[in-house]
Design a protein around this motif. Structure first.
Motif, PDB file in Angstrom:
ATOM      1  N   TYR A 177     -58.776   8.192   9.550  1.00 52.88           N
ATOM      2  CA  TYR A 177     -58.766   6.525   9.698  1.00 52.88           C
ATOM      3  C   TYR A 177     -58.706   6.032  10.893  1.00 52.88           C
ATOM      4  N   THR A 178     -57.811   6.920  11.643  1.00 50.77           N
ATOM      5  CA  THR A 178     -57.442   6.252  12.936  1.00 50.77           C
ATOM      6  C   THR A 178     -58.631   5.849  13.943  1.00 50.77           C
ATOM      7  N   ALA A 185     -55.089  -7.817  13.376  1.00 49.95           N
ATOM      8  CA  ALA A 185     -53.991  -6.844  13.642  1.00 49.95           C
ATOM      9  C   ALA A 185     -53.022  -7.772  14.138  1.00 49.95           C
ATOM     10  N   ASP A 239     -53.272   1.489  17.306  1.00 54.11           N
ATOM     11  CA  ASP A 239     -52.358   1.404  16.562  1.00 54.11           C
ATOM     12  C   ASP A 239     -52.409   2.179  15.365  1.00 54.11           C
ATOM     13  N   ASP A 240     -51.781   3.356  15.015  1.00 53.61           N
ATOM     14  CA  ASP A 240     -51.714   3.861  13.743  1.00 53.61           C
ATOM     15  C   ASP A 240     -51.458   3.264  12.511  1.00 53.61           C
ATOM     16  N   ASP A 241     -50.572   2.277  12.936  1.00 54.96           N
ATOM     17  CA  ASP A 241     -49.858   1.615  11.722  1.00 54.96           C
ATOM     18  C   ASP A 241     -51.006   0.518  11.172  1.00 54.96           C
ATOM     19  N   PHE A 242     -51.861  -0.132  12.207  1.00 55.12           N
ATOM     20  CA  PHE A 242     -52.785  -1.167  11.881  1.00 55.12           C
ATOM     21  C   PHE A 242     -53.967  -0.158  11.172  1.00 55.12           C
ATOM     22  N   LEU A 247     -54.145   2.073   9.398  1.00 49.71           N
ATOM     23  CA  LEU A 247     -53.874   2.394   7.908  1.00 49.71           C
ATOM     24  C   LEU A 247     -54.373   1.551   7.223  1.00 49.71           C
ATOM     25  N   GLY A 248     -54.706   0.387   7.622  1.00 49.81           N
ATOM     26  CA  GLY A 248     -55.188  -0.585   6.735  1.00 49.81           C
ATOM     27  C   GLY A 248     -56.819  -0.721   6.955  1.00 49.81           C
ATOM     28  N   TYR A 249     -57.354   0.489   6.970  1.00 52.51           N
ATOM     29  CA  TYR A 249     -58.612   0.472   7.223  1.00 52.51           C
ATOM     30  C   TYR A 249     -59.457   0.130   6.146  1.00 52.51           C
TER      31      TYR A 249
END
Length: 145
Positions: free
Chosen positions: A6-7, A28, A38-41, A43-45
């Motif tokens: 997803y990243t 974002a 940004d891996d956290d962002f 995550l909302g793919y």
């Protein structure tokens, strides 16, 4: 390149559809160069595909009387890449956020078909059958039904 994480999705989306960059920045709330890393962002793919690609870019083009053929082709080339992923979650996100909305309004699927790749078209055919969507004979033929 096969999408295995997803990243990879935000950067790949910008590669295929540069018009999405400003929408990614808004979503974002950070500059694009940071958002794509940004891996956290990332995550909302799932929401990214709907809020950045489908609803602001792809669906309005398909609803217009004169879609930007290049933009629509690039959007579907990106979706095809997602559908090639070995990851179920990535394929599911493309299914629900990019393909399923085509069934919501008359004519969207028919307009989109010429731009779809093999995997995307196959997924659309499965959806038409599963949801028992009524389509004309030409659309059935294009979907291989």
């Amino acid at each position: 390149m096969i999408v295995t994480s997803y990243t990879q999705i935000p950067a790949l989306l910008v590669d295929f559809v540069p018009e999405a960059a400003s929408l990614i920045e808004e979503e974002a709330d950070m500059p694009i160069r940071e958002a794509v890393r940004d891996d956290d962002f990332a995550l909302g793919y799932f929401n990214l595909l709907g809020n950045v690609l489908s609803y602001p870019l792809l669906m309005p083009q398909l609803r217009s009387g004169d879609p930007d053929r290049d933009l629509v082709a690039r959007c579907f080339a990106f979706v095809e890449k997602l559908m090639e992923s070995p990851e179920d979650g990535i394929r599911s996100a493309a299914h629900f956020q990019c393909l399923e909305p085509l069934l919501d309004a008359g004519g969207l699927l028919e307009t989109a078909l010429p731009f779809m790749g093999e995997r995307t078209r196959g997924e659309a055919a499965k959806m038409v059958q599963f949801y028992a969507v009524e389509v004309d004979d030409d659309t059935r033929r294009q979907l291989g039904l």
